[in-house]
Scaffold this active site. Sequence first.
Site: not given
Lengths: 331, 331, 331
Positions: B125, B74-75, B104, B154
Amino acid sequence: MSQIAVEKTYDTLAMINGDFKGKDIVSFDQFSADDVRRIFALAGHMKQLVLGKEPCQLLAGQLVSLLFFEPSSRTFGSFAAAVKRLGGQTLEIQNPETVSSVNKGETFEDTIRVFEAYSDAIVLRHPRPGAALRAAESAEFVPVLNAGDGNNEHPSQTVLDLYTLYERFGRLDNLTGVMAGDALNSRTIHSLMRGLSLFENNTVYLLSPEKLRLKREDLNMFRSRNITIHEITSERDIPRDCQYWYWTRIQKERFGSLTEYNEMVAQRFTVTPALLAEYASQEMILMDPLPRIGTIDTEVDKDHRAVYLRSQVRNGLYTRMALLALVLGRA
Amino acid sequence: MSQIAVEKTYDTLAMINGDFKGKDIVSFDQFSADDVRRIFALAGHMKQLVLGKEPCQLLAGQLVSLLFFEPSSRTFGSFAAAVKRLGGQTLEIQNPETVSSVNKGETFEDTIRVFEAYSDAIVLRHPRPGAALRAAESAEFVPVLNAGDGNNEHPSQTVLDLYTLYERFGRLDNLTGVMAGDALNSRTIHSLMRGLSLFENNTVYLLSPEKLRLKREDLNMFRSRNITIHEITSERDIPRDCQYWYWTRIQKERFGSLTEYNEMVAQRFTVTPALLAEYASQEMILMDPLPRIGTIDTEVDKDHRAVYLRSQVRNGLYTRMALLALVLGRA
Amino acid sequence: MSQIAVEKTYDTLAMINGDFKGKDIVSFDQFSADDVRRIFALAGHMKQLVLGKEPCQLLAGQLVSLLFFEPSSRTFGSFAAAVKRLGGQTLEIQNPETVSSVNKGETFEDTIRVFEAYSDAIVLRHPRPGAALRAAESAEFVPVLNAGDGNNEHPSQTVLDLYTLYERFGRLDNLTGVMAGDALNSRTIHSLMRGLSLFENNTVYLLSPEKLRLKREDLNMFRSRNITIHEITSERDIPRDCQYWYWTRIQKERFGSLTEYNEMVAQRFTVTPALLAEYASQEMILMDPLPRIGTIDTEVDKDHRAVYLRSQVRNGLYTRMALLALVLGRA
């Protein structure tokens, strides 16, 4: 009140009847012969547009969600290219694991409604039959295009197959062809026959192992829908004057056991240069919805009749461009 | 010397104070009430722009990296749509496994610095609290927008929640509402209260199981910040004149054991048509930051007060468009 | 008949010889010194274009497939940014699992031919040496750019390394440098030496553990190609007047056993402020193809000579923009 380019205008699964704008495309059965011709006319324009190499802005400012709940690189690439070749943009969810809200327990319906809030149309690929209809019913404002829902429907695949025949022969009636593979289960074979049934006087030779013949009820249904069907079980029965061969793979996921699958694979038919030389006319075309796995020998690729990796793939792009433009009201 | 559209102009975590251009957005606490009003004014324009269906070129030539170290469809979709609706382009790393350099052994800081070299802004995120601040400190040239760093912040979620209230009631002061769910742990509840604390005279009824009441220090902190808080543990205590209900799920990841979680889930509150009929006014709105899991019965969806899948999701798009335009200096 | 912007014009692996349009870029060996200079001249323009912050439409209407059969976030981001900074669009397959047709058993060649039908060029990353050549031979119409095929080639990495030297020193001849790491196996070291061998009078100090010295045949080959090579095994042997240090990690995948790898890692060389202070001139630059893992202490990052996270990464963007524009005939 919605931010979308075109609002849905009708009941899901309604016939298109010449008016594509704002409609869901869930099933090929929504199309009439005239609808198919309308798509083809526009696909021809799309082809010229792409060949002409001029940037196109028909979908400028349009955002199309590509929600792929199962991977399908060819269909994904084809729809993504169609949007972008028309100057539109995509919201891409390619990987089911990244549909995180689903992992968190969100319902499919909620996910669809979230993505319709962001975009002007939704292209859905889903492993579950019926998922496209559920999505279309969930989306309040934007059209949903079915890009394959399990073994159920994949209407744009049928359109591109028909367009490939139409482009080559200038018509969709009075054609005779072979469809080979798993006649019992193959979605592509069933769909192509349904597509052809919109037109007059088509004859299909269904070539399959004995155990993979069409169900009797399906056979009767297609016959009642205007298709002449001959069931054959050997390449020797292919008539020499077919306009097309449509070869399809036998899919493992259709069988209950690996033993059963392997037994069927052992009986499958493969196109080789020798087979073409013996049974195919110079004017026919050889089609495959791809991926070809055990269906066509790579030796055949350079043959001028082999269109599966040439016009057939490209026609997927042109017809999807046409469908998107029609549904988004930009045709 | 940098290839970016706008250079970072300040210390990370500094207050915005009316000047968004080139700033990181790490925490909602960087905003003043005036900053919030500025975002809202622009979000209103963005809504008109999207509804007007005209292609927009405000971010033409701008490239925004979306680095999603955990999936959040959604975000992700909301930020991607925001960039593209403004005519910008995205660099999308949606799947943590494809951040190969991390696999890595590359440090997070190096990854951020590589992507800032490619793009004009980074939307991050990350599952780890504090990751957004580390990214903002690592990026030398381009602004970083926090799209959720674990249980920490957020900020764009808070902005969209506030905007949804503002759009409906024309103000953010003198509001009374219920916030239901895990008052102890819920990031969205805490953040929304912090947002409301910028404005005068707000009253919140915190509805939670007894064991999930706010920590006493948090309670005192919010009270000292201008919020009147009433803690309630039964729907029967919801006052009938609330302007909004803000329902949130109980998140499994907040609990040490499944037993503990299940015990709390058994005590959770679910909005049903009956509950609305009994306790909600006709003028209120019902919000949910989604995904809704056990929070709101789907029977409620058609109610005109249910905004969670309508304006609330869309407001996420408009407010993120506004934030991006402001930070990139294109407002 | 093809829908592409520019048609392939030549035999795969042919020399470029000043004419990039429509050619595959599989190996650095296709470039002459003049070809390299041509790329550099254009890369300089690209840098100005990006710094100038004006939207560019050089690749408007062009669609470039990024087929990444193994994750590589840096190279992926760099190519994606290059296409988009030039106003083009991408078809992105980032995750090998989403190349579903491959999972279904489709051959690599068929996948390439499907994606060439959708796009104007293909950028390929693949773990298997030789994959880029196979792709280039499979694609009938559109150019293929090798973005790394296992331990074989990664020509755009070599170009960006050379450009970083050229930009700093205004020339690619008469340079003396250190290349440190796994001289035996390192693709980047071998490729950079091949790049420098196109120019006159270059001297390289190869710093590696004794067991990771260049193969004798490779040593002779490079010497015959105009490079003066000194093999050293201790930092104490680094001459103080080097123009560059090129540091590379020791890659686990090059060793048969973890024991062997760990033994080599124990002997590796790490750049620290102290090492720079003792052995490096003020005018040199410190390079690393990244990710840096055990190669360079983060204490060094702020040193003005440390270009790995600054111009070297950005030069990857500019040179890839140049390569794409050249191959697509839009330079």
